[in-house]
Design a protein around this motif. Sequence first.
Motif: not given
Lengths: 422, 140
Positions: A338-341, A354-363, A368-372, A374-378
Motif C-alpha cells: 500500500v505504501e508503495l502505491n 516526494e515519491g522517492l522519499a517514501i520508496v527509499d524508506a521501503l528499501m 518487498l525484497e523479491r517484489y519486482h 519496488l525496483p520498477s517504481v523506484r
Amino acid sequence: MIASDTHRTINAVWRIESPRLIAGLARIVRDVGLAEELAQDALVAALEQWPTSGIPDNPGAWLMGTAKHRAIDSLRRNKRIERKHEEIGHQIEAERELTVPDIEAAIDDDVGDDLLRLVFTSCHPVLSTEARVALTLRLLGGLTTEEIARAFLVPEPTVAQRIVRAKRTLAEAKVPFEVPRGPELAERVSSVLAVIYLIFNEGYSATAGDDWMRPGLCEDAMRLGRILAGLMPDQPEVHGLMSLMEIQASRLGARVGPSGEPIRLLDQNRARWNHMLIRRGLAALARAEELGGALGAYALQAAIAAVHARAKTADETDWARMAGLYAQLAQVTPSPVVELNRAVAVSMAFGPAEGLAIVDALMQEASLERYHLLPSVRGDFLEKLGRLDEARAEFERAASLTRNARERDLLLERAAATTRSK
Amino acid sequence: MRFMVIVKANKDSEAGVLPSAELLAAMGKYNEELVKAGVLLSGEGLQPSSKGARIRFGANDRTVIDGPFSETKELVAGFWLFQVKSREEAIEWIKRAPFEEGAEVEIRQVFEAEDFAPVDPTGELRDNEAKLRAQVQAKK
C-alpha cells in the motif's frame, strides 16, 4: 440431439443448479462432502440417462429429485448404522425419524440461507487458502475439477486431491453447516471476500506462465461476488469488493497490446475500458458508502480504482485525492505494498522526489525484497529525476524478479530506453 | 462470455399494452433469480416502435423514417445482457423465463475485444473504434 450436445446441456444445467443442490442437501445430511457426492451421483445418473431418454423439460427439478432420493437412501443407511451403534452402546444423539415428505420440504425451503451456509463452509478458516479457493469454485462456481486445474495451471489430480482433503478436513473438524453470528461474522465475511478476490487476482494478473491474464477466472470471481451481494445485501464490504472487481475488470480489454504486451494503466486507451462495468462498479461503491462502509479495505481500494475510472484522460487523474485515499488505506490495512502505491500517487501529485522519499524508506523492507514492483517504481522515479544509470539498474533488477515473461520484456525495454535517452 | 438476449416484439408490445400484473411479478422474480445467480449484467424493456424512428443512409443524405414499423416479428421489445460460461447456459436460463405462449427470444453472443485479433493483428482497427466510442461517450 447428439450426445456431446446433451453433455454440454447437462454441464450448463449443472452449473446453474449444483450450488443450490449441494447447499440444500448439505443442510439435510450435515456434511458438505457427502452432499456433493449425492449431487454428483445425480449428475452421473443424468449423464447415463439423458443421452437416450432426452433432456427432461425441467432438468433442474429432475436433478433435485434424483439427489433427494439418494439423500433419503443415505439417511436411512445412516439410521441403520446409528441403530447398530446404539446396540453396541454408543451415545448417539437421537434424531427424529425423517420421513420422505419432511426431507422434500426441507430441501425446497428458501435456499438463500443454505447457499450462504455453503459459502461460509467452503471458506472456513480450518481449510488452507488453496483448499478454500478450490472448494468455492467447485461448490459455488459449479466449475469442474478439470476447469479449476486449467485455470490455475496445476495438474488435475492435484486439484482433486485438494478437494478430497478439504472435505475430509471439514468432516473431521466437525465444522457446523451454519452462518456465523455475532462478532465472528465480520471476520468470516472477510475470509470469504479474500477468497473471491484471490480468484479474481489470479485471473487479472496471471502470476505464472506467459499469460498476462486469464479473464475466465475474473468472470468466475465476479459471478461469485454478485451471488454473495445477493445473499448479503447489507454487508458494505461485499459491495466494496464487487465495485473493486467491476472497475478493475473494466480495463481488461485495454491492458494488453496487439502483440500481447502489457499496457500500463496510465498508457491505456480509456475508450477501450468497459463503461458498463465502470457504471456498475461506481453504483456498487455508492452502495457500500451508503451502508457506512466508505472506510472498508475493499471500498477504499474501489474508491482508488474509481478515481482512475472517473478521469477521461490520464492527465485528468485526481492524484491528490488518490494519495489521500492511499493514506486512509494505509491506516486501515498498513502494508508495504500500500505504501508503495501511495508513493506512486504522491509522486504524481507532488513530484517524483516526494515519491522517492517514501520508496527509499521501503528499501529495507524484507517482505518487498523479491517484489519486482519496488525496483520498477523506484526506477521510474529515478528516471524522471534524470538519474538514468540508477534507473537502469532498478529496471534490470525488477526484470530479474518478475515471474511474468511479458512484464520482464517490458522492464528490459525500459532499461534499454534509459541508455538511449542519455 | 456474454450473450445479448433479444426479446421479439408482438402485437401487444407494439400496441403498447403493458404486461399483466402476474407476468410482471413473475418477470420480477425471474430477474431476481438472474441477479442472485450473478448472471444478469443489464436489461431493459423497449417502448413500441411507434415512438421510435429509423435513419436510412443514402449516398449523400440521411432519411429519417418515423415509426411504427410493420414487420412486428423482427422488432425488438426488450433485451438482457447475460454473463455466462457457455451458449448452453444462456439457453438454460432463457428456458426458465416466464414468457407466455407465442413469445420468441433470440440469443446472440457478444463480441469480446479478443475476437477481433485475427482480422486486426496490429490492433489499429480496435483503437480507431475505441476512439469513436470515446467521442460517443463524451457526447452523452
